[in-house]
Every structure is written in structure tokens, then in C-alpha cells.
Design an enzyme around this catalytic site. Structure first.
Site, PDB file in Angstrom:
ATOM      1  CD  GLU A 163      -2.711  -1.382   2.456  1.00  0.00           C
ATOM      2  OE1 GLU A 163      -2.788  -0.441   3.255  1.00  0.00           O
ATOM      3  OE2 GLU A 163      -3.314  -2.451   2.627  1.00  0.00           O
ATOM      4  CD  GLU A 268      -4.539  -7.911   1.855  1.00  0.00           C
ATOM      5  OE1 GLU A 268      -5.404  -7.154   2.359  1.00  0.00           O
ATOM      6  OE2 GLU A 268      -3.317  -7.644   1.898  1.00  0.00           O
TER       7      GLU A 268
HETATM    8  O1  G3I Z   1      -4.203  -8.927  18.884  1.00  0.00           O
HETATM    9  C1  G3I Z   1      -4.803  -7.756  19.490  1.00  0.00           C
HETATM   10  C2  G3I Z   1      -5.549  -8.154  20.759  1.00  0.00           C
HETATM   11  O2  G3I Z   1      -4.597  -8.649  21.703  1.00  0.00           O
HETATM   12  C3  G3I Z   1      -6.274  -6.929  21.323  1.00  0.00           C
HETATM   13  O3  G3I Z   1      -7.063  -7.327  22.428  1.00  0.00           O
HETATM   14  C4  G3I Z   1      -7.179  -6.340  20.243  1.00  0.00           C
HETATM   15  C5  G3I Z   1      -7.810  -5.063  20.763  1.00  0.00           C
HETATM   16  O4  G3I Z   1      -8.540  -4.502  19.731  1.00  0.00           O
HETATM   17  O5  G3I Z   1      -6.401  -6.002  19.069  1.00  0.00           O
HETATM   18  C6  G3I Z   1      -5.789  -7.149  18.520  1.00  0.00           C
HETATM   19  O6  G3I Z   1      -5.050  -6.760  17.380  1.00  0.00           O
HETATM   20  C7  G3I Z   1      -5.875  -6.460  16.256  1.00  0.00           C
HETATM   21  C8  G3I Z   1      -5.436  -7.393  15.105  1.00  0.00           C
HETATM   22  O7  G3I Z   1      -6.154  -7.073  13.903  1.00  0.00           O
HETATM   23  C9  G3I Z   1      -5.718  -8.861  15.444  1.00  0.00           C
HETATM   24  O8  G3I Z   1      -7.094  -9.056  15.609  1.00  0.00           O
HETATM   25  C10 G3I Z   1      -5.587  -5.020  15.850  1.00  0.00           C
HETATM   26  O9  G3I Z   1      -6.119  -4.175  16.851  1.00  0.00           O
HETATM   27  C11 G3I Z   1      -6.286  -4.725  14.531  1.00  0.00           C
HETATM   28  O10 G3I Z   1      -5.902  -3.430  14.070  1.00  0.00           O
HETATM   29  C12 G3I Z   1      -5.822  -5.734  13.474  1.00  0.00           C
HETATM   30  O11 G3I Z   1      -6.559  -5.477  12.292  1.00  0.00           O
HETATM   31  C13 G3I Z   1      -5.975  -6.069  11.120  1.00  0.00           C
HETATM   32  C14 G3I Z   1      -5.592  -4.937  10.148  1.00  0.00           C
HETATM   33  O12 G3I Z   1      -5.101  -5.499   8.923  1.00  0.00           O
HETATM   34  C15 G3I Z   1      -4.503  -4.084  10.720  1.00  0.00           C
HETATM   35  O13 G3I Z   1      -3.352  -4.894  10.893  1.00  0.00           O
HETATM   36  C16 G3I Z   1      -7.007  -6.975  10.467  1.00  0.00           C
HETATM   37  O14 G3I Z   1      -7.242  -8.102  11.314  1.00  0.00           O
HETATM   38  C17 G3I Z   1      -6.491  -7.453   9.118  1.00  0.00           C
HETATM   39  O15 G3I Z   1      -7.509  -8.181   8.424  1.00  0.00           O
HETATM   40  C18 G3I Z   1      -6.107  -6.259   8.245  1.00  0.00           C
HETATM   41  O16 G3I Z   1      -5.572  -6.748   7.057  1.00  0.00           O
HETATM   42  C19 G3I Z   1      -5.101  -5.727   6.159  1.00  0.00           C
HETATM   43  C20 G3I Z   1      -3.905  -6.288   5.424  1.00  0.00           C
HETATM   44  O17 G3I Z   1      -2.929  -6.678   6.355  1.00  0.00           O
HETATM   45  C21 G3I Z   1      -3.384  -5.280   4.420  1.00  0.00           C
HETATM   46  N1  G3I Z   1      -4.434  -4.902   3.478  1.00  0.00           N
HETATM   47  C22 G3I Z   1      -5.632  -4.358   4.129  1.00  0.00           C
HETATM   48  C23 G3I Z   1      -6.189  -5.386   5.109  1.00  0.00           C
HETATM   49  C24 G3I Z   1      -7.454  -4.869   5.744  1.00  0.00           C
HETATM   50  O18 G3I Z   1      -7.163  -3.750   6.517  1.00  0.00           O
END
Ligand code: G3I
Length: 382
Positions: A163, A268
Site C-alpha cells: 500500500e 486478500e
Molecule cells: O491482537 C490484538 C488483541 O490482543 C487486542 O485485544 C485487540 C484489541 O482490539 O487487538 C488485537 O489486534 C488487532 C489485530 O487485527 C488482530 O485481531 C488489531 O487491533 C487490529 O488493528 C488488526 O486489524 C488487522 C488490520 O489489517 C490491521 O493490521 C485486520 O485483522 C487485518 O484483516 C487487516 O488486514 C489488512 C492487510 O494486512 C493489508 N491490506 C488491508 C487489510 C485490511 O485492513
């Protein structure tokens, strides 16, 4: 041949036919999505930590049966792997890679350099000021080569940069860009290649149907190739909704990327079944929760499900049409309940974007493809 031998031979052949029929019927009824896809392209799926650590056994059953490729949804991102400089956490990533190796699955690494989910220390000094280009280059090299080097020979390919191109084709003004300019991208590809010369290297982005981004990515791929750097594919994330992207624009981008000499991957794939709040996969965008934007909190109406399945099938047929340039199609999660879309861009809504539902059952278009493929196998046996 004696009569009794003829009878026993007949009985035997009848028995074998019955078994054979049942067996082929059993084999046919157990046809899977990856078998339907065959050697057209890899059928992948993103795993969360509950799944890669073996806790979600129902999801893992689906993964083993229907997919032949996996990617980490989150556990290989820099904020997870190196939350503090020099402090690496590989436990979750190791388990995912081992699951892939144990089950003969192709593993993709996601992602090495991304402006989001970046640990705070990565681009600034202890006073919060941007570090020098030399310091950032060293930090990128250390991160990339520690991670890629660890999985050398185990991970087939990496989303090296994620990105970095905006909808108008310009570079995202990330910290990487602020400090190093456009050079941060070729440097990232160089460092990754040095760490594992056999690994495939990808550029990955969302909204790749948008003409400005399409042109910007084409320009980027060409510049990497002109520098003699390895880039094997462009990852089109494929986060979709009911009213975007236009399939013709998506196809145009697939062909534009392939024309540069790289392969295309749908990295994705998901399709929100809800009203489009905004066209973005940039996780920092949010929209105030509105009931109107969470219209199906109980279940998806059949009328909407039918349109969703038709639209998904159209894109799947597009991928199959261009199987010569498509290397992999990866769903961004196993079941609807796993999807990031349940909380993005609006927290607390219920979406239905993936290939399997919350009861671990294949969506209609998936089931239809499997049944059609199974029928053709059965009829071929007659
Ligand atoms: O693991 C922690 C947990 O310990 C905590 O209690 C919780 C509190 O909200 O957060 C958890 O982490 C979250 C993680 O997902 C695992 O569930 C993060 O807050 C959250 O921001 C994270 O979101 C991910 C996002 O990327 C940001 O990394 C999504 O699952 C994931 O599907 C999304 O994937 C991205 C790709 O990597 C790149 N392209 C876009 C796509 C969608 O945003």
C-alpha cells in the site's frame, strides 16, 4: 472357465463396481475448492492466530480440505514481529509456517514494509524525530533480512511493500517516503532478495482497479525491473463491495500488470455484502457507526445473498479466464465470522464477505462450483 468361477467372478466384479461406484461417489462428494481450481492457480486463505495456533479446529478442517496456500493475516506484520527494536517475536509466525509445511501448503509472508501496523520506534529516534536515511535503511535491512532469512526456503514469496501508491498514482506520504523518498521501495526489494534469493517478491495494494493507482503501480514495477531488481507479481488485494470495483476496470488492471512481465495475485479477496460506507482498506479510516450501515445484524436476506453470490462468481470466473497470469487467489479469512470487515470501516457490524459462512459451510457459489465439477467427474466416469 468353470461355472462357479464365472459366478464368483461376476459377484466379485459387481462388488468392485459397487465399491468403485460408492468410492467414486464418495470421492466426488468430497471434491474440494482446490480440486475444482486444479492447476489454474493456488487457492489461498488468510489465517488468524487462533487458527494458526490450532485453536479453531473447524476452520482448520476447511483450510486443509479446500485450500493449498496460506498467509498470515496479522502475525508477520512489523508491529507484531519486532514491537521494539531488536526484540523479535516469532512464535505465532513460526506456528503458521510449520502448519503450512506440515500440510503441504504454500506459505506467503505478509508483509515486510507497510506504513500501517508499524511499530512506533521504526522511523523515529528516542525524541520522536525522524531518523536519518542511513538509520532507516539499516532498520529496514535488519527487519527484512531477519524475518526473510528466518523463513528462507519455507516461505514461497513475500509481500515486500504494501500500500505505497495512492489513487492518483503518487507515493503515499508515509514516514518511509518522507525520509527516503521513492528509494525505500527498491531498497526493500533488494534487502528481501539478498536474504532469500529464491523467494518470490511481490508489491501488494488495494483499490488496484483505480486507473491512477494502476498506472502508478505499472510505473513502479517497470522502475524495479529497470533497476534489475526481482519482482515476481503484483498483489491485487481484492477487497470488494456490492458496488465496487467495476469488473472491467479490475480486469484492465490485471492485464496492465501482467503486461509488465509479472504475474497477478488476488491476495486478500473478500466482498462486503453491506452498503458501502467508503472505498478504503486503509485501516486508519473509520466511519461513525450508523444502524443503516449494519442492516443485517441477524442474517443476510436471500435476495442480497443471491446478488452477492452472483457477483463473487463473476469475479471467480474472471480469475479463471486469466489463469495464465493469475498465480494465486487468497480469501482474506476462513469464515464470515473471522473477517476484518465486521469491524471496518464501522466497528460492531455484521458482514458476510467470505467463501464460508459462520457455520463453516461453503457459500452458494462455492458449493455450486464444487457440485458442477463433481458432476462432470461423475459423468466422465460413466
Ligand atoms: O491482537 C490484538 C488483541 O490482543 C487486542 O485485544 C485487540 C484489541 O482490539 O487487538 C488485537 O489486534 C488487532 C489485530 O487485527 C488482530 O485481531 C488489531 O487491533 C487490529 O488493528 C488488526 O486489524 C488487522 C488490520 O489489517 C490491521 O493490521 C485486520 O485483522 C487485518 O484483516 C487487516 O488486514 C489488512 C492487510 O494486512 C493489508 N491490506 C488491508 C487489510 C485490511 O485492513
Amino acid at each position: 472357465m468353470k461355472n462357479r468361477h464365472i459366478v464368483s467372478a461376476l459377484l466379485c466384479s459387481l462388488f468392485l463396481m459397487a465399491c468403485g461406484g460408492n468410492a467414486s461417489q464418495m470421492a466426488v462428494s468430497e471434491k474440494s475448492l482446490k480440486e475444482v481450481v486444479g492447476d489454474k492457480f493456488l487457492m489461498g486463505v488468510a489465517l488468524n492466530v487462533r487458527q494458526s495456533s490450532g485453536m479453531d479446529t473447524s476452520a482448520l478442517k476447511i483450510v486443509k480440505q479446500h485450500f493449498n496456500a496460506i498467509v498470515a493475516e496479522n502475525c508477520m506484520k512489523s508491529e507484531e514481529i519486532q514491537p521494539k527494536e531488536g526484540e523479535f517475536h516469532f512464535e505465532d509466525a513460526d506456528r503458521l509456517v510449520q502448519f503450512g509445511l506440515d500440510n503441504g501448503l504454500t506459505v506467503t509472508g505478509h508483509c515486510l514494509i507497510w506504513h500501517s501496523q508499524l511499530p512506533e520506534w521504526f522511523c523515529v529516534d528516542d525524541k520522536g524525530k525522524n531518523v536519518s536515511p542511513e538509520v532507516l535503511k539499516q532498520r529496514m535491512k535488519t527487519h527484512i533480512q531477519t524475518v526473510v532469512g528466518r523463513y528462507k526456503g519455507k516461505i514461497k514469496g513475500w509481500d515486500v511493500v504494501n500500500e505505497a501508491i495512492m489513487e492518483d498514482g503518487s507515493y503515499r506520504k508515509s514516514k518511509f517516503y518522507e525520509i527516503l523518498g521513492e528509494e525505500f521501495i527498491p531498497l526493500a526489494f533488494q534487502y528481501a532478495h539478498e536474504a532469500d534469493p529464491d523467494a518470490e517478491l511481490y508489491y501488494n495494494d488495494y483499490g488496484m482497479d483505480v486507473p491512477g493507482r494502476r498506472d502508478g503501480v505499472v510505473k513502479l514495477v517497470r522502475s524495479l525491473k529497470e533497476k534489475g531488481l526481482r519482482i515476481d507479481a503484483v498483489g491485487m488485494q481484492g477487497h470488494m463491495g456490492m458496488d465496487y470495483p467495476d469488473i472491467r476496470q479490475f480486469e484492465k488492471s490485471m492485464l496492465a500488470f501482467a503486461a509488465t512481465g509479472v504475474k497477478v495475485m488476488i491476495t486478500e479477496w473478500d466482498m462486503s455484502a453491506l452498503p458501502t460506507a467508503m472505498r478504503s482498506a486503509n485501516v486508519s479510516d473509520t466511519v461513525a457507526f450508523k444502524k443503516a450501515l449494519n442492516p443485517y445484524p441477524e442474517a443476510l436476506p436471500d435476495s442480497v445473498s443471491q446478488v452477492w453470490n452472483e457477483r463473487m462468481q463473476q469475479f471467480f470466473q474472471l480469475f479463471e479466464k486469466h489463469a495464465d497470469i493469475v498465480e494465486r487467489v487468497t480469501a482474506w479469512g476462513v469464515t464470515d465470522g473471522d473477517s476484518w470487515k465486521n469491524d471496518f470501516p464501522i466497528r460492531g457490524r455484521k458482514d458476510y464477505p467470505l467463501l464460508f459462512d459462520r457455520n463453516y459451510q461453503p457459500k452458494d457459489f462455492v458449493r455450486k462450483m464444487i457440485e458442477e465439477a463433481s458432476d462432470s467427474v461423475t459423468s466422465a466416469k460413466k
